[in-house]
Scaffold this motif. Sequence first.
Motif, PDB file in Angstrom:
ATOM      1  N   ILE A 150     -90.397 -10.210  34.866  1.00 17.12           N
ATOM      2  CA  ILE A 150     -91.153  -9.016  35.213  1.00 17.12           C
ATOM      3  C   ILE A 150     -90.243  -7.844  35.561  1.00 17.12           C
ATOM      4  O   ILE A 150     -90.632  -6.675  35.461  1.00 17.12           O
ATOM      5  CB  ILE A 150     -92.121  -9.326  36.385  1.00 17.12           C
ATOM      6  N   ASN A 151     -88.987  -8.137  35.934  1.00 16.54           N
ATOM      7  CA  ASN A 151     -88.068  -7.078  36.337  1.00 16.54           C
ATOM      8  C   ASN A 151     -87.100  -6.628  35.247  1.00 16.54           C
ATOM      9  O   ASN A 151     -86.362  -5.664  35.443  1.00 16.54           O
ATOM     10  CB  ASN A 151     -87.256  -7.527  37.560  1.00 16.54           C
ATOM     11  N   SER A 152     -87.095  -7.318  34.103  1.00 13.71           N
ATOM     12  CA  SER A 152     -86.138  -6.928  33.060  1.00 13.71           C
ATOM     13  C   SER A 152     -86.709  -6.914  31.648  1.00 13.71           C
ATOM     14  O   SER A 152     -86.194  -6.209  30.779  1.00 13.71           O
ATOM     15  CB  SER A 152     -84.921  -7.866  33.094  1.00 13.71           C
ATOM     16  N   SER A 153     -87.759  -7.667  31.379  1.00  8.71           N
ATOM     17  CA  SER A 153     -88.313  -7.736  30.021  1.00  8.71           C
ATOM     18  C   SER A 153     -89.024  -6.440  29.638  1.00  8.71           C
ATOM     19  O   SER A 153     -89.626  -5.772  30.484  1.00  8.71           O
ATOM     20  CB  SER A 153     -89.291  -8.906  29.908  1.00  8.71           C
ATOM     21  N   MET A 154     -88.948  -6.119  28.359  1.00 11.89           N
ATOM     22  CA  MET A 154     -89.646  -4.951  27.819  1.00 11.89           C
ATOM     23  C   MET A 154     -90.826  -5.437  26.978  1.00 11.89           C
ATOM     24  O   MET A 154     -91.172  -6.615  27.004  1.00 11.89           O
ATOM     25  CB  MET A 154     -88.684  -4.114  26.973  1.00 11.89           C
ATOM     26  N   LYS A 155     -91.429  -4.528  26.210  1.00 14.33           N
ATOM     27  CA  LYS A 155     -92.552  -4.920  25.351  1.00 14.33           C
ATOM     28  C   LYS A 155     -92.122  -5.990  24.350  1.00 14.33           C
ATOM     29  O   LYS A 155     -92.740  -7.043  24.223  1.00 14.33           O
ATOM     30  CB  LYS A 155     -93.082  -3.694  24.595  1.00 14.33           C
ATOM     31  N   GLY A 156     -91.066  -5.669  23.599  1.00 12.24           N
ATOM     32  CA  GLY A 156     -90.580  -6.598  22.590  1.00 12.24           C
ATOM     33  C   GLY A 156     -89.367  -7.357  23.083  1.00 12.24           C
ATOM     34  O   GLY A 156     -88.946  -7.234  24.236  1.00 12.24           O
ATOM     35  N   PHE A 157     -88.781  -8.157  22.205  1.00  9.61           N
ATOM     36  CA  PHE A 157     -87.571  -8.893  22.541  1.00  9.61           C
ATOM     37  C   PHE A 157     -86.400  -7.916  22.623  1.00  9.61           C
ATOM     38  O   PHE A 157     -86.276  -7.009  21.788  1.00  9.61           O
ATOM     39  CB  PHE A 157     -87.284  -9.964  21.485  1.00  9.61           C
ATOM     40  N   THR A 158     -85.525  -8.102  23.602  1.00 11.84           N
ATOM     41  CA  THR A 158     -84.366  -7.215  23.770  1.00 11.84           C
ATOM     42  C   THR A 158     -83.113  -8.034  23.991  1.00 11.84           C
ATOM     43  O   THR A 158     -83.160  -9.129  24.579  1.00 11.84           O
ATOM     44  CB  THR A 158     -84.574  -6.258  24.963  1.00 11.84           C
ATOM     45  N   ALA A 159     -81.992  -7.494  23.523  1.00 11.82           N
ATOM     46  CA  ALA A 159     -80.712  -8.185  23.648  1.00 11.82           C
ATOM     47  C   ALA A 159     -80.042  -7.838  24.967  1.00 11.82           C
ATOM     48  O   ALA A 159     -80.034  -6.682  25.391  1.00 11.82           O
ATOM     49  CB  ALA A 159     -79.802  -7.798  22.489  1.00 11.82           C
ATOM     50  N   ASN A 160     -79.479  -8.863  25.607  1.00 11.29           N
ATOM     51  CA  ASN A 160     -78.732  -8.676  26.849  1.00 11.29           C
ATOM     52  C   ASN A 160     -77.503  -9.569  26.768  1.00 11.29           C
ATOM     53  O   ASN A 160     -77.505 -10.695  27.260  1.00 11.29           O
ATOM     54  CB  ASN A 160     -79.610  -9.032  28.051  1.00 11.29           C
ATOM     55  N   GLY A 161     -76.440  -9.061  26.121  1.00 10.56           N
ATOM     56  CA  GLY A 161     -75.264  -9.888  25.864  1.00 10.56           C
ATOM     57  C   GLY A 161     -75.607 -10.970  24.856  1.00 10.56           C
ATOM     58  O   GLY A 161     -76.096 -10.691  23.773  1.00 10.56           O
ATOM     59  N   ARG A 162     -75.385 -12.231  25.228  1.00 10.30           N
ATOM     60  CA  ARG A 162     -75.704 -13.367  24.358  1.00 10.30           C
ATOM     61  C   ARG A 162     -77.084 -13.939  24.666  1.00 10.30           C
ATOM     62  O   ARG A 162     -77.461 -14.993  24.162  1.00 10.30           O
ATOM     63  CB  ARG A 162     -74.653 -14.478  24.518  1.00 10.30           C
ATOM     64  N   ILE A 163     -77.830 -13.233  25.491  1.00 12.92           N
ATOM     65  CA  ILE A 163     -79.188 -13.666  25.855  1.00 12.92           C
ATOM     66  C   ILE A 163     -80.203 -12.694  25.269  1.00 12.92           C
ATOM     67  O   ILE A 163     -79.984 -11.480  25.265  1.00 12.92           O
ATOM     68  CB  ILE A 163     -79.354 -13.727  27.383  1.00 12.92           C
ATOM     69  N   ILE A 164     -81.313 -13.226  24.752  1.00 13.95           N
ATOM     70  CA  ILE A 164     -82.410 -12.399  24.249  1.00 13.95           C
ATOM     71  C   ILE A 164     -83.569 -12.537  25.215  1.00 13.95           C
ATOM     72  O   ILE A 164     -84.091 -13.638  25.422  1.00 13.95           O
ATOM     73  CB  ILE A 164     -82.824 -12.825  22.833  1.00 13.95           C
ATOM     74  N   ASN A 165     -83.940 -11.425  25.838  1.00 13.90           N
ATOM     75  CA  ASN A 165     -85.048 -11.443  26.794  1.00 13.90           C
ATOM     76  C   ASN A 165     -86.386 -11.494  26.059  1.00 13.90           C
ATOM     77  O   ASN A 165     -86.608 -10.734  25.114  1.00 13.90           O
ATOM     78  CB  ASN A 165     -85.000 -10.205  27.692  1.00 13.90           C
ATOM     79  N   TYR A 166     -87.260 -12.360  26.512  1.00  7.16           N
ATOM     80  CA  TYR A 166     -88.577 -12.518  25.892  1.00  7.16           C
ATOM     81  C   TYR A 166     -89.421 -11.256  26.098  1.00  7.16           C
ATOM     82  O   TYR A 166     -89.411 -10.655  27.176  1.00  7.16           O
ATOM     83  CB  TYR A 166     -89.300 -13.726  26.500  1.00  7.16           C
ATOM     84  N   GLY A 167     -90.141 -10.826  25.077  1.00  4.84           N
ATOM     85  CA  GLY A 167     -90.966  -9.624  25.151  1.00  4.84           C
ATOM     86  C   GLY A 167     -92.295  -9.878  25.844  1.00  4.84           C
ATOM     87  O   GLY A 167     -92.980 -10.865  25.557  1.00  4.84           O
ATOM     88  N   LEU A 168     -92.671  -8.995  26.757  1.00  5.91           N
ATOM     89  CA  LEU A 168     -93.917  -9.164  27.515  1.00  5.91           C
ATOM     90  C   LEU A 168     -95.158  -9.089  26.627  1.00  5.91           C
ATOM     91  O   LEU A 168     -96.199  -9.640  26.955  1.00  5.91           O
ATOM     92  CB  LEU A 168     -94.009  -8.099  28.616  1.00  5.91           C
ATOM     93  N   LEU A 169     -95.039  -8.411  25.490  1.00  3.49           N
ATOM     94  CA  LEU A 169     -96.207  -8.287  24.606  1.00  3.49           C
ATOM     95  C   LEU A 169     -96.560  -9.618  23.942  1.00  3.49           C
ATOM     96  O   LEU A 169     -97.645  -9.778  23.402  1.00  3.49           O
ATOM     97  CB  LEU A 169     -95.935  -7.220  23.530  1.00  3.49           C
ATOM     98  N   GLY A 170     -95.644 -10.570  24.017  1.00  2.00           N
ATOM     99  CA  GLY A 170     -95.912 -11.895  23.448  1.00  2.00           C
ATOM    100  C   GLY A 170     -96.657 -12.809  24.401  1.00  2.00           C
ATOM    101  O   GLY A 170     -96.901 -13.972  24.076  1.00  2.00           O
ATOM    102  N   ILE A 171     -97.032 -12.290  25.580  1.00  2.79           N
ATOM    103  CA  ILE A 171     -97.738 -13.100  26.570  1.00  2.79           C
ATOM    104  C   ILE A 171     -99.248 -12.875  26.433  1.00  2.79           C
ATOM    105  O   ILE A 171     -99.710 -11.735  26.377  1.00  2.79           O
ATOM    106  CB  ILE A 171     -97.285 -12.740  27.999  1.00  2.79           C
ATOM    107  N   LYS A 172     -99.977 -13.948  26.390  1.00  2.84           N
ATOM    108  CA  LYS A 172    -101.434 -13.886  26.222  1.00  2.84           C
ATOM    109  C   LYS A 172    -102.082 -13.143  27.397  1.00  2.84           C
ATOM    110  O   LYS A 172    -101.679 -13.292  28.547  1.00  2.84           O
ATOM    111  CB  LYS A 172    -101.983 -15.313  26.138  1.00  2.84           C
ATOM    112  N   ASN A 173    -103.074 -12.291  27.085  1.00  3.94           N
ATOM    113  CA  ASN A 173    -103.886 -11.545  28.066  1.00  3.94           C
ATOM    114  C   ASN A 173    -103.177 -10.356  28.707  1.00  3.94           C
ATOM    115  O   ASN A 173    -103.740  -9.703  29.584  1.00  3.94           O
ATOM    116  CB  ASN A 173    -104.400 -12.462  29.190  1.00  3.94           C
ATOM    117  N   VAL A 174    -101.941 -10.074  28.305  1.00  2.00           N
ATOM    118  CA  VAL A 174    -101.195  -8.942  28.869  1.00  2.00           C
ATOM    119  C   VAL A 174    -101.163  -7.821  27.830  1.00  2.00           C
ATOM    120  O   VAL A 174    -100.536  -7.960  26.779  1.00  2.00           O
ATOM    121  CB  VAL A 174     -99.766  -9.344  29.272  1.00  2.00           C
ATOM    122  N   GLY A 175    -101.846  -6.719  28.126  1.00  2.00           N
ATOM    123  CA  GLY A 175    -101.979  -5.632  27.169  1.00  2.00           C
ATOM    124  C   GLY A 175    -100.809  -4.665  27.164  1.00  2.00           C
ATOM    125  O   GLY A 175    -100.023  -4.599  28.122  1.00  2.00           O
TER     126      GLY A 175
END
Length: 510
Positions: A150-175
């Motif tokens: 909730i403190n770092s993810s964006m709408k879509g997937f984003t790169a953070n070094g060798r880690i890809i943060n999961y996009g919040l838009l991929g979560i069910k019921n979250v507009g």
Amino acid sequence: MCIRDRLKPILENTYGCMVYQEQVMQIFRELAGYSYGRADIVRRAMSKKKLDVMEKERETFISGCEKNGIERKTADTIFDSMADFAKYAFNKSHAACYALVAYRTAYLKCYYPAQFMAALMTSVLDQSNKIARYTAECKRIGLRLGPPDINSSMKGFTANGRIINYGLLGIKNVGADFIDEIVEERKNGRFTDLADFCTRMQGSHFNRRAVESLIRCGAMDCFQSNRRQMLQGLPAFVSTIEDYRRNTQYGQVGFFELGGESSSGIDFELPDVPEFPKNELLKMEKEMTGLYLSGHPMDKYSSLCEKLGYANTIDLIEAGNDAGSLYKDKGFVKLCAIITHITLKQTKSNATMAFVTAEDLYGSIEIIVFPKTLEKYSRLLYEGSVISVSGNLSLEEEKDAKILAGEISLPPTERDAEHMALSKQSEAQTGEKKKKRKGLFLRFNNESDERIALAKRVTDIFDGTIPLYFYYIESKRYELQPRECFVEVNETELAELKRILGSENVAYIE
């Protein structure tokens, strides 16, 4: 008009040696009298590199050519040319575009792998099968898919070094609008706990269902509370906030202006309860995102299945689009996966069959279980069950791959791997004896393999004294053909058999 003159106007407008599919249709119509519909079957077979379908059309094409005054030998030669062409043919203008895209994407994947994979996964946010496939690819190239935060993810997937943060838009019921508000509010500082998040996010797009989804998928694991605490405390907390808002003049008295022990102005404690079991946490992640994010039920079987030669869902799903795939339509396959959904249906004969959706680390596939098989293995079929299934692969044009279940069992164990190792050792010890067996060996999937008839047409021409053996992959059995089927082996015969069966399925031991 000679055959060369009839073909000339068809081939004049092509680029180099690349003959368009439409022009191949014209060849079939001009020379063999095909209708548009029948010619289109050939076009589709060619575009999908389905050489077996092309081969079935050979006799029809030759017969049509003979009716139009074209010699059988000439017609057969023309068909061979088109069949060979089907192995590599592609529209030149399309090929140029694909080559450019391939070059650019290869460059990006090489030098900016995290950014490239993040963009790729964002483009298929609503397709969990593809997300699972790309997640497996990330793991292969050393990237890690991080859970939503909730403190770092964006709408879509984003790169953070060798880690890809999961996009919040991929979560069910979250507009999308709620996510925009979250990202905007974060500019005022990180969310510190559930109370802080709810009080700061009160607005037109805030709703309890969306917050529950964020908790369930692990997006609020960054807070100092476990998921069970937050889910149990959320209803009472939201109710308290709503009561508080009704009792204040909204817009004149703000939550942060009231002081008190809590930064929100509301003193509220979450219940002191233990966290959910690991399998329950994984199940919630799967429900909310379509993926297992903090682990996977199939992780402990991964290396074992690879060792035992099990298929994976990616290869099975892609088999229909890859002419070079090891897996063919009606071919025997073995898969280990976890059942995620089961649908029971009644047949016309009033029997019950099942449509089972099963998933491994790479994606999911449908398994069709017919009545007799269902009756025999029903005790193993329930949601959450890990099974080993063997059967025939079903590949149909423009449809997802399926497995027609033959046998279903418990997942493999280390004992199975030990047994296979011993079997290989035994085969190696007896290998020399097998090599001493002389003859022509042809390998097929099973006794009903359609290629058997095609191979026999060739071997029947060359009568001789050399033994002819058929080997069936599914039953792992050699079958010596009758004495009248023995052959005389020559280069022409071997070349034709390899064309029909593939060079790996033809062996001549002198």
